[in-house]
Every structure is written in C-alpha cells, then in structure tokens.
Motif scaffolding. Sequence first.
Motif, short mmCIF file in Angstrom:
data_model
loop_
_atom_site.label_atom_id
_atom_site.label_comp_id
_atom_site.label_asym_id
_atom_site.label_seq_id
_atom_site.Cartn_x
_atom_site.Cartn_y
_atom_site.Cartn_z
N HIS A 1 0.83 -1.21 0.00
CA HIS A 1 0.00 0.00 0.00
C HIS A 1 0.85 1.25 0.00
O HIS A 1 0.37 2.33 0.29
CB HIS A 1 -0.91 0.00 1.23
N LYS B 1 1.96 3.12 -2.19
CA LYS B 1 1.58 4.19 -3.10
C LYS B 1 0.59 5.16 -2.45
O LYS B 1 0.49 6.30 -2.84
CB LYS B 1 0.93 3.62 -4.37
N HIS B 2 -0.13 4.68 -1.46
CA HIS B 2 -1.20 5.49 -0.88
C HIS B 2 -0.96 5.87 0.58
O HIS B 2 -1.54 6.82 1.06
CB HIS B 2 -2.53 4.75 -1.00
N ALA C 1 -6.89 7.49 1.15
CA ALA C 1 -5.76 8.35 0.80
C ALA C 1 -5.67 8.62 -0.70
O ALA C 1 -4.90 9.47 -1.12
CB ALA C 1 -4.46 7.70 1.29
N ARG C 2 -6.42 7.90 -1.49
CA ARG C 2 -6.36 8.07 -2.94
C ARG C 2 -6.87 9.40 -3.38
O ARG C 2 -7.70 10.02 -2.90
CB ARG C 2 -7.17 6.98 -3.64
N ALA D 1 -5.82 3.10 2.83
CA ALA D 1 -5.22 3.45 1.55
C ALA D 1 -6.28 3.94 0.57
O ALA D 1 -6.02 4.86 -0.21
CB ALA D 1 -4.49 2.23 0.97
N LYS D 2 -7.46 3.36 0.61
CA LYS D 2 -8.54 3.81 -0.27
C LYS D 2 -8.93 5.26 0.03
O LYS D 2 -9.25 6.02 -0.88
CB LYS D 2 -9.76 2.90 -0.13
#
Length: 92
Positions: A3, A5-6, A91-92, A88-89
């Motif tokens: 995760h 990336k986020h 943070a997108r 993470a969702k």
Amino acid sequence: MNHSKHLSEAEVEATTQFVRGLICAGLHMKPEDLPDRRNFYELGADSVDTASWVAACEKEFDIIIANREPSVLDTPADMIDMVIEARAKLAR
C-alpha cells in the motif's frame, strides 16, 4: 499487500501497531507473542471480539471496512491488511 503508493511507511507501521495492540489487549497477550497467521479462534477470540476490534479500527482511523465476513477475517494479519487497505482507499 503493498500500500506504499497510498500510505507512507510510517502510516502503515502506525496502523499495524494500533491493530496489533488492540488485538493483544483483547487477548491479554504481549504484542511480540501475537502470531500474525494464527486463526483468531485458536487464539481464544470469538466473533464478538473481532467485530469490536473492527469497530474500534473504523473509529480510530475514520474508515469503513466493507467486508467483515469472518471467513475473510481469520487472522491478525488479515485484520491488519484490511485496515491498511481501507486507509489506503481514503488516501487516494
């Protein structure tokens, strides 16, 4: 699961430590003694325990964990992954 990336590495680590601490408090064990891949029921937890831990994570991180099915949430590692994925969702 990656995760990065986020979420920052620090966010992933903080999330992991929070979830592990929550589970350990509920099971009356030290974090270093918690096996990540051992089934919750083998550790002495029941569905009420896991539901309360999920709810505490949702409140702490202001997230909604979409899939709370017991078959998906078998181990501490599963719960950590689910919480990180939900964060993470956001943070997108």
